[in-house]
Design a protein around this motif. Structure first.
Motif, PDB file in Angstrom:
ATOM      1  N   TRP A  91     -22.635  48.867  44.608  1.00  0.00           N
ATOM      2  CA  TRP A  91     -22.957  47.968  43.503  1.00  0.00           C
ATOM      3  C   TRP A  91     -24.053  48.540  42.619  1.00  0.00           C
ATOM      4  N   VAL A  92     -24.959  49.347  43.191  1.00  0.00           N
ATOM      5  CA  VAL A  92     -26.055  49.915  42.407  1.00  0.00           C
ATOM      6  C   VAL A  92     -25.504  50.864  41.345  1.00  0.00           C
ATOM      7  N   GLN A  93     -24.588  51.732  41.739  1.00  0.00           N
ATOM      8  CA  GLN A  93     -23.989  52.642  40.766  1.00  0.00           C
ATOM      9  C   GLN A  93     -23.163  51.884  39.739  1.00  0.00           C
ATOM     10  N   VAL A 138     -26.998  37.499  45.146  1.00  0.00           N
ATOM     11  CA  VAL A 138     -27.061  38.121  43.825  1.00  0.00           C
ATOM     12  C   VAL A 138     -28.417  38.794  43.658  1.00  0.00           C
ATOM     13  N   ILE A 139     -28.395  40.095  43.328  1.00  0.00           N
ATOM     14  CA  ILE A 139     -29.616  40.894  43.217  1.00  0.00           C
ATOM     15  C   ILE A 139     -29.831  41.293  41.766  1.00  0.00           C
ATOM     16  N   PRO A 140     -30.975  40.936  41.181  1.00  0.00           N
ATOM     17  CA  PRO A 140     -31.242  41.407  39.822  1.00  0.00           C
ATOM     18  C   PRO A 140     -31.436  42.920  39.832  1.00  0.00           C
ATOM     19  N   PHE A 141     -30.718  43.606  38.976  1.00  0.00           N
ATOM     20  CA  PHE A 141     -30.731  45.065  38.950  1.00  0.00           C
ATOM     21  C   PHE A 141     -31.553  45.621  37.783  1.00  0.00           C
ATOM     22  N   ALA A 142     -31.234  45.188  36.572  1.00  0.00           N
ATOM     23  CA  ALA A 142     -31.918  45.693  35.381  1.00  0.00           C
ATOM     24  C   ALA A 142     -31.972  44.603  34.328  1.00  0.00           C
ATOM     25  N   LEU A 143     -33.047  44.616  33.579  1.00  0.00           N
ATOM     26  CA  LEU A 143     -33.214  43.685  32.468  1.00  0.00           C
ATOM     27  C   LEU A 143     -33.146  44.494  31.180  1.00  0.00           C
ATOM     28  N   VAL A 144     -32.355  44.024  30.216  1.00  0.00           N
ATOM     29  CA  VAL A 144     -32.195  44.747  28.959  1.00  0.00           C
ATOM     30  C   VAL A 144     -32.595  43.842  27.795  1.00  0.00           C
ATOM     31  N   PRO A 145     -33.841  43.974  27.311  1.00  0.00           N
ATOM     32  CA  PRO A 145     -34.234  43.268  26.090  1.00  0.00           C
ATOM     33  C   PRO A 145     -33.456  43.856  24.905  1.00  0.00           C
TER      34      PRO A 145
END
Length: 169
Positions: A91-93, A138-145
């Protein structure tokens, strides 16, 4: 903008104008993110669109590199969902590929965006989990402003032939 131009000119944007970004455009960016490759086509991702000013303003309290959220009208939180995994750990990739697609789509639309890392930092994961009530799997991976850029960093050529090997090291 063609694909190679988008790849070669995309830059991290950390300053935004006050102009809003429509939810229709954000959904278009997420559609592009969902076209990313994933292991076994498992597509273990979820995307949370964050527009609530209170939520956006609280994130820099626990994330030292999220200050640009003060100017960003919207952010997309890319999450991985263990319940959707066919291939454990991939899931990380998958989420990384989706995040890159999101960044490239924003750039192609003339918007600015930046990848703010969440995973694998447990403090950031747990703080976000509490702030937006994520389910346990559910794991937060990245935040995109995302926003209309208030800066235009120069493109740079990052091609380094010394990092390329043919057949053997």
């Amino acid at each position: 903008m063609d694909a190679l131009e988008a790849l070669n000119t995309r830059r991290s944007i950390r300053a935004f104008t006050p102009r809003p970004v429509s939810l229709d455009v954000v959904r278009e960016l997420i559609r592009a993110a969902m076209h990313a490759p994933s292991a076994g086509n498992e597509q273990p991702w979820h995307f949370l669109i964050l527009t609530d000013r209170e939520i956006l303003d609280r994130i820099p309290d626990f994330h030292p590199y999220a200050g640009m959220l003060a100017e960003s009208p919207v952010a997309v939180l890319v999450c991985g969902d263990h319940r959707q995994e066919k291939h454990p750990g991939m899931w990380v990739q998958d989420c990384a590929a989706a995040t890159q697609n999101l960044l490239l789509a924003a750039h192609a639309k003339g918007l600015g965006a930046v990848w703010v890392g969440i995973h694998p930092r447990e403090d950031r994961i747990e703080a976000l989990r509490g702030l937006i009530e994520l389910p346990p799997d559910v794991i937060p991976f990245a935040l995109v402003p995302i926003g209309h850029p208030a800066e235009t960093p120069e493109s740079e050529d990052r091609y380094r032939p010394e990092l390329i090997h043919l057949n053997t090291w």
